[in-house]
Scaffold this motif. Structure first.
Motif, PDB file in Angstrom:
ATOM      1  N   ASP A 215     -21.557 -12.525 -26.356  1.00 40.78           N
ATOM      2  CA  ASP A 215     -22.499 -13.445 -26.981  1.00 40.78           C
ATOM      3  C   ASP A 215     -23.772 -12.773 -27.475  1.00 40.78           C
ATOM      4  N   LYS A 216     -23.865 -11.443 -27.323  1.00 41.91           N
ATOM      5  CA  LYS A 216     -25.087 -10.768 -27.789  1.00 41.91           C
ATOM      6  C   LYS A 216     -24.811  -9.642 -28.771  1.00 41.91           C
TER       7      LYS A 216
ATOM      8  N   GLU B 218     -13.688 -18.697 -29.588  1.00 44.02           N
ATOM      9  CA  GLU B 218     -14.478 -19.759 -28.959  1.00 44.02           C
ATOM     10  C   GLU B 218     -14.168 -21.116 -29.593  1.00 44.02           C
ATOM     11  N   THR B 243     -15.024 -11.088 -23.313  1.00 47.97           N
ATOM     12  CA  THR B 243     -14.691 -12.375 -23.937  1.00 47.97           C
ATOM     13  C   THR B 243     -14.224 -13.343 -22.850  1.00 47.97           C
ATOM     14  N   TYR B 246     -17.236 -14.424 -20.725  1.00 48.48           N
ATOM     15  CA  TYR B 246     -18.062 -15.381 -21.458  1.00 48.48           C
ATOM     16  C   TYR B 246     -17.437 -16.774 -21.461  1.00 48.48           C
ATOM     17  N   LYS B 250     -18.973 -20.057 -19.585  1.00 52.87           N
ATOM     18  CA  LYS B 250     -19.532 -21.127 -20.417  1.00 52.87           C
ATOM     19  C   LYS B 250     -18.737 -22.421 -20.297  1.00 52.87           C
TER      20      LYS B 250
END
Lengths: 381, 381
Positions: A215-216, B218, B243, B246, B250
Motif C-alpha cells: 500500500d505504499k 484489491e 499483498t 495487506y 485490511k
C-alpha cells in the motif's frame, strides 16, 4: 530442443531427471496436467484436450543416458495464464515447485509473452542514449552501509558523483528504516547528486531501492519521480514480481532488478528455475533494464557458466523486448574489471560497492580510479 | 538452541553445514553482516556494532560432528526490517538465499514480530465459531478443472454444498481466465452455494482463488466481499507476500494460504527455509487462517516429519498470533482420512479435490461419503 508451438501457445523447456521407476513420458504428462487442470484424468472433459487447454508435451529428448536426464518441452495456451504475471508463474512452476528433479531452462517463443510482460522501457540503447555514454561498460556503485544517517549517505552520494560514476544505487538493504526514511533519504541523495552534476557536468543518476509494502510502494515511486529521480531498483521476489511489472509498465523509469530472495530457485542444480531464466529472462520480461547478479568467483556460488547464461538471456533478440544490461556484482574489485570486460563485453554494467568505500578515505578518488580503469581498458578518454 | 534476545530484536535459527576450510564462526559472522550492512568491515562504523545494527551471533552449537553441521542463532534489531514484510524477508534470507548450506529452521520470539505481521484474523477457534462446527476436523474440496464454464463450476459448487462439505475453494489454477472470469465465476459460485445452504441448512463457505495483478487484486477482494464471500485463497509467492499481509489486515476475511511457487525454498535439504517455517510460521504470520500443503505420501515429496513441523508451527502458542488450521492436501483420498486424523488431530482441515469428483458421477453423494467418513472417525452425528 524447444518446440515451436502455434502463436497462442508458449513452450517451457524442462530438464528432468528420472529417479524412480516412472517413465519420462509419464512424468512429462503429469507436469502438463499438474500445471493446468491439476485433476485426475476421469475429471477432465475430452474437449479440454481437443481445445489444447491441457499442457501439451511437444518433445522429449534424452540428454544424458547414464543420469536418465531428459530435455522436455511442454507448451501451454497463453490464455491459461489469464495474461497476468501471478497466473503465468503459477502455470510455469506453481505446484511443480513442490516436486523435485524439474529444472526450467527456457521459455519460448518470446512473441507469445508480449501480452503478459512489458519488458525493459529503456534497454541498453535507451539507457546509453539517456546518459550519453557509448563505447564502454557503464559503472555503478552503492550507498552503504545501512544505518548511516541521511546526511552521511547524501554526502557519500555527492562524493561518488564527483568521482564520475554513472549510477549510484542504494544498497538493497537501505529501504525505509528509521535511520534513513525513504522520502528523506531519496530527496537528500537526489539533491546531492544533482549538485555534483551541476558542478562537474556529469550525468550521474541516483537509483533508490524501492521496497515498500503493497500500500505504499507506488507512493514511494511517485515521490522519487517528483524529486527528479530517473531510475529505481526493485527486488521482485521481495515485493512481488507483479509489483515490478506494474511499476515498470506504468512509470517507465530506468529499472534495476535485484536478485534478493531468488537464490533457492537455482540453489539445487536439478530442481528450480535456472539462473539465466530467472535473473536473465524473467527479470528482463518483468521490465529490468539492468539485472544485478552475483558474479562468479566473489562471495556467492554462481558459476561463470551461470553468469554467461544470465548475460545471454538479457541480451539476445527476443520479440519486441529490448536487450538489458547484465550487472555483475557481489564483491567485485578494481582488479577484476578486465576479466569482467572480457566476459560481459562493452554492453554491461559493473557494480563495485564496498571496495570503493574501503579503497580510500577519499571516495571521489577511488571512484575516479574505477572509472579510469574502465576507460583505459576500453581505450576511451 | 534459540537465543532470547531483547524485545526489540528477533532471532533466526539457521542450520549451517561447513563445506570448505572456513570456520563456522566466520560463516556466522558473514551472515550477520551480509543480511544487515552488507559491507566490508572497514566500511562499518564502530557505533553500528555498539548500537546492535549489525546482526549479532547469539549462539553456535554443533549438532552433527561428522557432517560439520551447526545450529546458529543470529539476532537482528526489529527496526532493521522497517517493520515491513519485504524488508523483513530481505533481512531473513535476501542475499544469503544466493549462497548455499544455510537453512532457516525457526524465527523467535513471536512477540518481536507483532509489529510486522498481522497473523490470522480468525484462527482455529474463530473459524469454528463462525461456521458453528466443533469436535471434528473441517472438510474442504476444490472446484476444478480449470477450463470448465462458469455454469459447470457453479453447478459443481451447488453439488458439493448439497453434499454437506464445509468449504469449497477454487482450484489454485482457476483464477481469471476467459473460461471463467473472476467476477462472473465468483458471483455465480457464491450464489449457488448460498442457494444450497438455504435449502439444506448448512453453512458451506465458498473460497475463491484471488490471484490478480497488483492493480486489480484489491478490487477482486472487494468484489468478492460484496457478493457475500467470507473467505479467500491467496498464494503469497504468486502475488507477493506483502499483498497477502495487506489484504489479510485490511479485509479480515477467512484466509486460505496456498503454497504455489514456494517449493524451491525447501527442495534442497541443506539450503533454504524449512517447510515448517515457510508454510507454517510465515504463512501464519502473513495472515493464513488455513495453510494448505501437500501431505506426505501423495504425489509430492514432503516427508511426514516436514508435515508435522508445518502443523506444529501453525498451532503452537505464538504471542498474540492465533493458531491456524493445517490443511493437508495433494492427492488425499477417503481411505486416508483416519491416518490424517491421527496425525493432525481434530483441529485440522482435510482437503479432497479430484477424488470426490471422480469417485462418483454424483458429486453430492461422494461429498456426503467424505463427510460421513470424517464424522464416523470422530464419532459425531
Amino acid at each position: 530442443m524447444m518446440s515451436n508451438p502455434s502463436p497462442d501457445r508458449f513452450s517451457v523447456l524442462y530438464h528432468i531427471i528420472v529417479r524412480g521407476s516412472e517413465t519420462i513420458e509419464a512424468i512429462a504428462n503429469d507436469i502438463a496436467i499438474e500445471q493446468t487442470v491439476e485433476a485426475p484424468m476421469a475429471c477432465i472433459p475430452e474437449s479440454h484436450f481437443d481445445q489444447g487447454i491441457i499442457g501439451r508435451v511437444e518433445d522429449i529428448t534424452c540428454i544424458d543416458v547414464s543420469k536418465k536426464k531428459y530435455a522436455v518441452s511442454i507448451s501451454y495456451r497463453c490464455d491459461v495464464t489469464a495474461y497476468t504475471v501471478p497466473q503465468f508463474l503459477n502455470t510455469l512452476f506453481g505446484n511443480i515447485s513442490l516436486k523435485n528433479n524439474i529444472c526450467i531452462r527456457d521459455i519460448s517463443p518470446a512473441q507469445a509473452l508480449v501480452n503478459i510482460f512489458p519488458g525493459p522501457s529503456y534497454g541498453i540503447e535507451g539507457i546509453r542514449n539517456y546518459v550519453g555514454i557509448h563505447g564502454r561498460p557503464l559503472a555503478c556503485t552503492a550507498l552503504k552501509p545501512m544505518g548511516l544517517s541521511v546526511d552521511d549517505l547524501s554526502a557519500m552520494a555527492y562524493s561518488f558523483a564527483n568521482g564520475g560514476i554513472d549510477f549510484i544505487k542504494d544498497d538493497h538493504g537501505v529501504t525505509d528504516q528509521i535511520f534513513h526514511p525513504f522520502e528523506k533519504r531519496v530527496a537528500a541523495c537526489q539533491t546531492a547528486v544533482e549538485k555534483a552534476n551541476k558542478e562537474n557536468g556529469n550525468k550521474t543518476l541516483y537509483i533508490p531501492m524501492v521496497c515498500g509494502p503493497f500500500d505504499k510502494i507506488e507512493k514511494q515511486v511517485v515521490f522519487a519521480r517528483e524529486c527528479g529521480v530517473k531510475g529505481i531498483m526493485i527486488a521482485p521476489f521481495l515485493v512481488g514480481p507483479d509489483t515490478m511489472r506494474y511499476l515498470a509498465k506504468k512509470y517507465k523509469m530506468i529499472l534495476f532488478g535485484h536478485p534478493a530472495l531468488t537464490g533457492t530457485f537455482f540453489s539445487h542444480p536439478d530442481h528450480g528455475i535456472a539462473p539465466g531464466v530467472m535473473l536473465g529472462l524473467l527479470f528482463r520480461l518483468l521490465g529490468a533494464d539492468v539485472s544485478i547478479f552475483p558474479h562468479a568467483g566473489g562471495r556467492f556460488p554462481l558459476t561463470q557458466s551461470d553468469c554467461l547464461s544470465i548475460r545471454d538471456f538479457l541480451k539476445k533478440p527476443m520479440a519486441s523486448f529490448k536487450p538489458a544490461f547484465p550487472c555483475p556484482a557481489g564483491g567485485v574489485t578494481l582488479s577484476r574489471v578486465e576479466e569482467l570486460g572480457n566476459l560481459y563485453g562493452i554492453d554491461s554494467m559493473f557494480l563495485i560497492g564496498g571496495a570503493l568505500i574501503t579503497a580510500s578515505t577519499d571516495i571521489s578518488a577511488s571512484t575516479k580510479a574505477f572509472m579510469d580503469t574502465i576507460k583505459s581498458f576500453f581505450q576511451i578518454n
